[in-house]
Write a protein that holds these residues in place. Sequence first.
Motif, short mmCIF file in Angstrom:
data_model
loop_
_atom_site.label_atom_id
_atom_site.label_comp_id
_atom_site.label_asym_id
_atom_site.label_seq_id
_atom_site.Cartn_x
_atom_site.Cartn_y
_atom_site.Cartn_z
N THR A 88 2.34 2.72 2.65
CA THR A 88 2.01 3.59 3.78
C THR A 88 3.28 4.40 4.09
O THR A 88 4.29 4.27 3.39
N ASP A 119 -8.24 -4.60 0.20
CA ASP A 119 -9.06 -4.37 -0.99
C ASP A 119 -9.10 -5.67 -1.79
O ASP A 119 -8.20 -6.00 -2.56
N LYS A 154 0.82 -1.22 0.00
CA LYS A 154 0.00 0.00 0.00
C LYS A 154 0.85 1.27 0.00
O LYS A 154 0.34 2.36 -0.19
N HIS A 199 0.91 -1.65 -6.48
CA HIS A 199 0.57 -0.71 -5.42
C HIS A 199 -0.89 -0.93 -5.03
O HIS A 199 -1.78 -0.68 -5.84
N GLY A 200 -1.12 -1.44 -3.84
CA GLY A 200 -2.50 -1.68 -3.43
C GLY A 200 -2.61 -2.13 -1.99
O GLY A 200 -1.61 -2.44 -1.34
N ASP A 201 -3.87 -2.18 -1.54
CA ASP A 201 -4.17 -2.48 -0.14
C ASP A 201 -4.57 -3.95 -0.02
O ASP A 201 -5.44 -4.42 -0.77
N THR A 226 -5.72 -3.20 8.93
CA THR A 226 -4.74 -3.92 8.10
C THR A 226 -4.38 -5.27 8.70
O THR A 226 -4.46 -6.30 8.04
#
Length: 337
Positions: A37, A63, A35, A58-60, A99
Amino acid sequence: MVEVLVTGGAGFIGSNFVRYALGAHPDWRVTTLDKLTYAGRRENLLDVITHPRHAFVHGDIADAAVSGPLVERAELVVHFAAETHVDRSILAAGDFIRTDVEGTFVLLEAARRAARLRRFVQISTDEVYGSVTSGASRETDELKPRNPYAASKAGADRLAYSYWATYSLPVVITRASNNYGPYQFPEKVIPLFVTNAIDDIPVPLYGDGRHTRDWLHVNDHCQAIDLLIEKATDGEVYNIGGGNEVMNVDLTKRILSSLGKPASLVNPVPDRPGHDRRYCLDTSKLRTLGWMPQVPFEGGLRETIDWYRHNEWWWRPVKEADPAFRSYYQAQYERRT
Ligand code: NAD
Ligand code: TYD
């Protein structure tokens, strides 16, 4: 090619693991999901970002639309992504739940649909055992987490276990002790104290400084994870500890003397609330599989200090130019000093 998904691969341990994995396994294709952060930085992967067997997404993890398809096609998942700093969890715990707990849940759900999955490594922590009064924590000991970070990691640890017990997912859980080495975000004690001391800024030692941590070099950690991917038994927990139990006050003295700085830079500040006094791991279970830490603490610490001395390009932009870091530092330390 073995499809490997590394979550949190732009963080401290994750980036060291990605680098290690690409070097050690010519047949692995590694996808990093991160992500980015405050703690995740592309700079951590600079030398491998364009590697032909590495892809960065690039991601969570929370999600499902992003993380789901990546998990579903993976053969190996090594799940590092987490909010990781105890002091930040004391200031605000919400991101830790989102998270560390919910994000792990999303990955585990996707893993149930992953047809080729042969290992899901849940990276947990020795902090789930809580403060250890005597002896060393064994994998079968009760979990007694005492801060929101440790509690959220304990939740993820047991959730991962439940997916093995319930759905026979090939989960392995690792509980490592405090890591040190290059690319550690300068909020954690070693990089914070080293980079402060380089600039003659006082180092804020919590409480009486007699808390101990069992230090593990990040390369030894990567090797242990690699070994466990091949040799662990599904559903089992493995402690990973360096066997270097050091009191914070002694660690601080070593850092200062290694940099040729005076002991007067030590600034004793009020203690962290709920500060765990001691962590210590029994690693006999992992050692029976053939693992031994290779990096002696004395030399590993010296090399780590040298890395921060020689890589100011990496930490100065965070400490000097990132407004988010400055406001964190103020919130965390100004009320203490
Ligand atoms: P770190 O804070 O340096 O890195 C965490 C990474 O996770 C960052 O790159 C961040 O961007 C990413 N991340 C955070 N939230 C995310 C999300 N929702 N989706 C995708 N990516 C996200 O942490 P670290 O020190 O490298 O720790 C890695 C793992 O090892 C963590 O699970 C931590 O609990 C565990 N661990 C750390 C230590 C230690 O001493 N550092 C010891 C034992 C276990
Ligand atoms: P830290 O690196 O935050 O790791 P953890 O809390 O996960 O063990 O802290 C390591 C030890 O150093 C811990 O006992 C708290 C102490 N510490 C300080 O004394 N001063 C500091 O500014 C920080 C960040 C930590």
